[in-house]
Design a protein around this motif. Structure first.
Motif, mmCIF file in Angstrom:
data_model
loop_
_atom_site.group_PDB
_atom_site.id
_atom_site.type_symbol
_atom_site.label_atom_id
_atom_site.label_comp_id
_atom_site.label_asym_id
_atom_site.label_seq_id
_atom_site.Cartn_x
_atom_site.Cartn_y
_atom_site.Cartn_z
ATOM 1 N N PRO A 7 0.807 -1.234 0.000
ATOM 2 C CA PRO A 7 0.000 0.000 0.000
ATOM 3 C C PRO A 7 0.834 1.277 0.000
ATOM 4 C CG PRO A 7 -0.057 -1.055 2.160
ATOM 5 C CD PRO A 7 0.628 -2.016 1.240
ATOM 6 N N ASP A 8 2.140 1.173 0.255
ATOM 7 C CA ASP A 8 2.977 2.368 0.330
ATOM 8 C C ASP A 8 3.569 2.782 -1.017
ATOM 9 O OD1 ASP A 8 2.578 2.621 3.084
ATOM 10 O OD2 ASP A 8 4.175 1.187 3.519
ATOM 11 N N THR A 9 3.436 1.940 -2.037
ATOM 12 C CA THR A 9 3.969 2.304 -3.354
ATOM 13 C C THR A 9 2.948 3.134 -4.117
ATOM 14 O OG1 THR A 9 3.141 0.240 -4.311
ATOM 15 C CG2 THR A 9 5.411 0.243 -3.462
ATOM 16 N N ASP A 10 3.397 3.796 -5.192
ATOM 17 C CA ASP A 10 2.489 4.658 -5.949
ATOM 18 C C ASP A 10 2.502 4.373 -7.445
ATOM 19 O OD1 ASP A 10 4.944 5.620 -6.685
ATOM 20 O OD2 ASP A 10 4.653 7.648 -5.917
ATOM 21 N N THR A 11 2.961 3.191 -7.828
ATOM 22 C CA THR A 11 2.994 2.832 -9.250
ATOM 23 C C THR A 11 1.894 1.841 -9.631
ATOM 24 O OG1 THR A 11 4.634 1.115 -8.764
ATOM 25 C CG2 THR A 11 5.464 3.271 -9.490
ATOM 26 N N ASP A 12 1.035 1.484 -8.682
ATOM 27 C CA ASP A 12 -0.079 0.583 -8.964
ATOM 28 C C ASP A 12 -1.391 1.289 -8.672
ATOM 29 O OD1 ASP A 12 0.560 0.538 -6.196
ATOM 30 O OD2 ASP A 12 -0.702 -1.228 -5.946
ATOM 31 N N LEU A 13 -2.478 0.740 -9.213
ATOM 32 C CA LEU A 13 -3.802 1.341 -9.009
ATOM 33 C C LEU A 13 -4.354 1.049 -7.619
ATOM 34 C CD1 LEU A 13 -5.524 0.653 -12.453
ATOM 35 C CD2 LEU A 13 -4.881 2.888 -11.523
ATOM 36 N N GLY A 14 -4.085 -0.151 -7.092
ATOM 37 C CA GLY A 14 -4.586 -0.507 -5.771
ATOM 38 C C GLY A 14 -5.925 -1.214 -5.769
ATOM 39 N N ILE A 15 -6.296 -1.840 -6.905
ATOM 40 C CA ILE A 15 -7.585 -2.553 -6.965
ATOM 41 C C ILE A 15 -7.463 -3.915 -6.259
ATOM 42 C CG2 ILE A 15 -8.263 -1.391 -9.077
ATOM 43 C CD1 ILE A 15 -7.338 -5.022 -9.233
ATOM 44 N N GLN A 16 -8.615 -4.535 -5.923
ATOM 45 C CA GLN A 16 -8.594 -5.803 -5.182
ATOM 46 C C GLN A 16 -9.345 -6.939 -5.868
ATOM 47 O OE1 GLN A 16 -9.957 -2.955 -3.636
ATOM 48 N NE2 GLN A 16 -8.076 -2.268 -2.654
ATOM 49 N N ALA A 17 -9.850 -6.718 -7.063
ATOM 50 C CA ALA A 17 -10.533 -7.801 -7.788
ATOM 51 C C ALA A 17 -10.434 -7.542 -9.278
ATOM 52 C CB ALA A 17 -12.004 -7.905 -7.373
ATOM 53 N N ILE A 18 -10.299 -8.628 -10.051
ATOM 54 C CA ILE A 18 -10.343 -8.522 -11.507
ATOM 55 C C ILE A 18 -11.437 -9.436 -12.049
ATOM 56 C CG2 ILE A 18 -7.967 -7.779 -11.905
ATOM 57 C CD1 ILE A 18 -7.188 -10.688 -12.425
ATOM 58 N N TRP A 19 -12.181 -8.914 -13.008
ATOM 59 C CA TRP A 19 -13.162 -9.716 -13.732
ATOM 60 C C TRP A 19 -12.604 -9.954 -15.126
ATOM 61 C CZ3 TRP A 19 -17.552 -6.576 -16.374
ATOM 62 C CH2 TRP A 19 -18.153 -7.346 -17.380
ATOM 63 N N LEU A 20 -12.434 -11.233 -15.467
ATOM 64 C CA LEU A 20 -11.955 -11.623 -16.788
ATOM 65 C C LEU A 20 -13.147 -12.004 -17.656
ATOM 66 C CD1 LEU A 20 -8.985 -14.005 -15.809
ATOM 67 C CD2 LEU A 20 -8.945 -11.516 -16.062
ATOM 68 N N THR A 21 -13.299 -11.339 -18.794
ATOM 69 C CA THR A 21 -14.288 -11.819 -19.749
ATOM 70 C C THR A 21 -13.815 -13.188 -20.247
ATOM 71 O OG1 THR A 21 -13.243 -10.564 -21.535
ATOM 72 C CG2 THR A 21 -15.073 -9.505 -20.378
ATOM 73 N N PRO A 22 -14.635 -13.966 -20.956
ATOM 74 C CA PRO A 22 -14.349 -15.395 -21.161
ATOM 75 C C PRO A 22 -12.939 -15.717 -21.667
ATOM 76 C CG PRO A 22 -16.572 -14.921 -21.864
ATOM 77 C CD PRO A 22 -15.948 -13.600 -21.534
ATOM 78 N N ILE A 23 -12.388 -16.775 -21.097
ATOM 79 C CA ILE A 23 -11.034 -17.243 -21.448
ATOM 80 C C ILE A 23 -11.073 -18.674 -21.970
ATOM 81 C CG2 ILE A 23 -9.825 -15.710 -19.846
ATOM 82 C CD1 ILE A 23 -9.767 -17.997 -17.825
#
Length: 533
Positions: free
Chosen positions: A85-101
């Motif tokens: 949480p202390d870095t600033d090069t990432d967005l900080g999201i906690q979930a990803i939804w993948l459309t079909p793989i």
């Protein structure tokens, strides 16, 4: 007599070994609603504040074929959340939804050939297992797209069905003939070798017969397969179309049957793996979504994005917060444990930046509203850098602009038509005034005060100016006041001087100042105040 007894015994053994048709022991909608009443999403989403939608072929590639793939997603997990949480090069999201793989003959993969495999163009099942492990290390949950309304035309089940092979004929909505009184609307019925099959979206997507218990058992088995692998959630595609009015004979209670199917599936999943998160696409208004409030943990809030985009384009907030509250109340009145999922646009809609005619200022206000709403907001990949796109579909799914080098991790399967000039990720990460930085800072604010912004109360307040929107976000520990100017010019709002006197700005966009009971905002400015006791 002995011969008779032996004959009966043999007959009994034969009958006992004969496969039986699945027995439908389905609960009613009322029974299911009662069984699902106590499922509370707060524990499941305890550490999930923001979700991010990935269209895999367009996101990132790991090789030279220019197709986005699973390993490309793995390589970009640190962009989404590096776990620190202390870095600033990432967005900080906690979930990803993948459309079909899954294996498919199209680029979008919504026509599935095999529900228990990975499309070879995207990688292998081992790659996906690694994605799960690496995502979980970073505190990222993985949500898979589940398409149970239809399959691919070339799915083995449908091939067998067209040949008349059992049990697959009854796996699909296939009719030998269509009686005009029973099926007065036939636009979605297609002819194949003298048989009619139902395909509402596209003739290459025949629809499953969800009345068939054997099909429901297949769906449960598919769900178990991915749950056992460690998937954290499912997104259900085209859920309201599982039972279309013209798919069944006139008089069929399609809404009730649709509710029963999805509620039964939700109960099965929750009993098998209680921590699963279930989000659904019911592309409709809140009024028409309301009956489904017990069928899923949440549904995408299509009304929210449309209201925000419209209000910013006319420069008048139109009481959108109160309208939003009224919409969500339609669902929470039915299910007090229902959680909202607001978003701006997704892979089926013209991109929000194009709807704003390229206005970064409008996009920043829209992001500010989205990321200060209750519930679980979803961000469509590239939204955070202002990617553009207007239909046809390929144009709203252009490659993510990581940089300007199309031979790098850029998944350049499809040309940039709208996004050649869009500032890329590297450029925006280095710019403290960029849209990307704005998203990152808003997500950090949301993560810092997650109890309040995700689960707290929302209340619109009057600023005595139709272009100046104000609202409270509060719980027992915190109270915040959010104020935004929707107009492309300076505006003044009026509010309680005593409240203003207790404010401390913790997030500011543009120029904002307070003078007694007045708040002065530069064009499309926004501020989040903490209100001190």
């Amino acid at each position: 007599m002995k011969k008779i007894l032996v004959g009966l015994l043999i007959l009994g053994l034969v009958l006992g070994c004969t496969p039986k048709e699945p027995v439908n022991t389905s609960k009613t909608v009322d029974e299911l609603r009662l069984a699902l009443a106590d499922y509370d999403l707060k524990e499941i989403l305890e550490d999930v504040n923001v979700a991010y939608q990935i269209f895999p072929i367009s996101f990132a590639t790991s090789d030279t074929d220019r197709l986005g793939d699973i390993r490309g997603i793995i390589n970009k997990l640190d962009y989404l959340n590096d776990g620190d949480p202390d870095t600033d090069t990432d967005l900080g999201i906690q979930a990803i939804w993948l459309t079909p793989i899954y294996p498919s003959q199209t680029y979008h993969k919504y026509d599935i050939l095999d529900y228990k495999a990975i499309d070879p163009k995207f990688g292998t099942l081992d790659d996906f297992k690694e994605l799960l492990a690496e995502a979980h290390k970073r505190g990222i949950k993985v949500i898979l797209d589940m398409v149970f309304n239809h399959t691919a035309y070339d799915h083995p089940w449908f091939k067998a069905a067209l040949k008349g092979e059992q049990p697959y004929v009854s796996y699909y909505r296939i009719e030998e003939k269509l009686d005009l009184q029973e099926y007065p609307t036939r636009n979605a019925w297609k002819n194949a070798g003298g048989k009619f099959y139902y395909a509402w979206f596209w003739e290459k997507m025949p629809e499953l017969n969800l009345e068939n218990e054997a099909v429901r058992e297949e769906i449960r088995d598919i769900s178990k397969f991915w749950m056992d692998l460690g998937v954290d959630g499912f997104r259900f595609d085209a859920a309201k179309h599982a039972y279309n009015p013209d798919e069944y004979p006139v008089g069929t209670p399609v809404l009730e049957r649709n509710l029963q199917f999805w509620m039964e599936l939700r109960l099965f999943i929750k009993e098998y793996k209680p921590e699963m998160f279930l989000v659904s696409e019911i592309w409709d208004t809140a009024q028409n979504q309301a009956p489904y409030a017990h069928a899923y943990d949440t549904m995408f809030n299509f009304d929210f994005g449309e209201m925000v985009i419209s209000a910013l384009n006319v420069g008048n907030h139109g009481n959108l917060i109160q309208k939003h509250l009224d919409n969500v109340k339609r669902l929470t009145d039915r299910n007090p444990n229902y959680v909202d999922s607001p978003f701006l646009t997704n892979h089926d809609q013209n991109r929000v930046m194009s709807l704003f005619a390229g206005s970064v200022d409008k996009a920043k206000i829209a992001a500010g509203l989205l990321l200060t709403m209750p519930g679980l907001p979803f961000i469509y990949y590239g939204e955070e850098i202002g990617m553009l796109g207007v239909k046809p579909d390929e144009r709203i799914r252009e490659p993510m602009r990581w940089n300007d080098d199309i031979t790098s991790e850029v998944a350049y399967w499809n040309q940039w038509i709208y996004n050649w000039e869009t500032p890329n990720v590297i450029e925006q990460q280095a710019d403290e005034n960029s849209l990307w930085t704005h998203y990152r800072d808003l997500i950090k604010l949301r993560n810092t005060y997650a109890d309040t912004f995700v689960w707290g109360e929302l209340e619109q307040v009057t600023m005595r100016n139709s272009s100046v929107l104000g609202y409270y976000r509060f719980d027992e520990n915190n109270r915040f006041l959010v104020v935004a100017n929707f107009y492309n010019g300076p505006m003044v709002g009026e509010f309680d001087a005593e409240v203003f006197a207790k404010t401390e700005p913790i997030f500011t966009l543009g120029e904002v100042s307070i003078d007694a009971d007045k708040i002065n905002l530069s064009p499309r400015a926004m501020v989040v105040y903490r209100i001190n006791p």
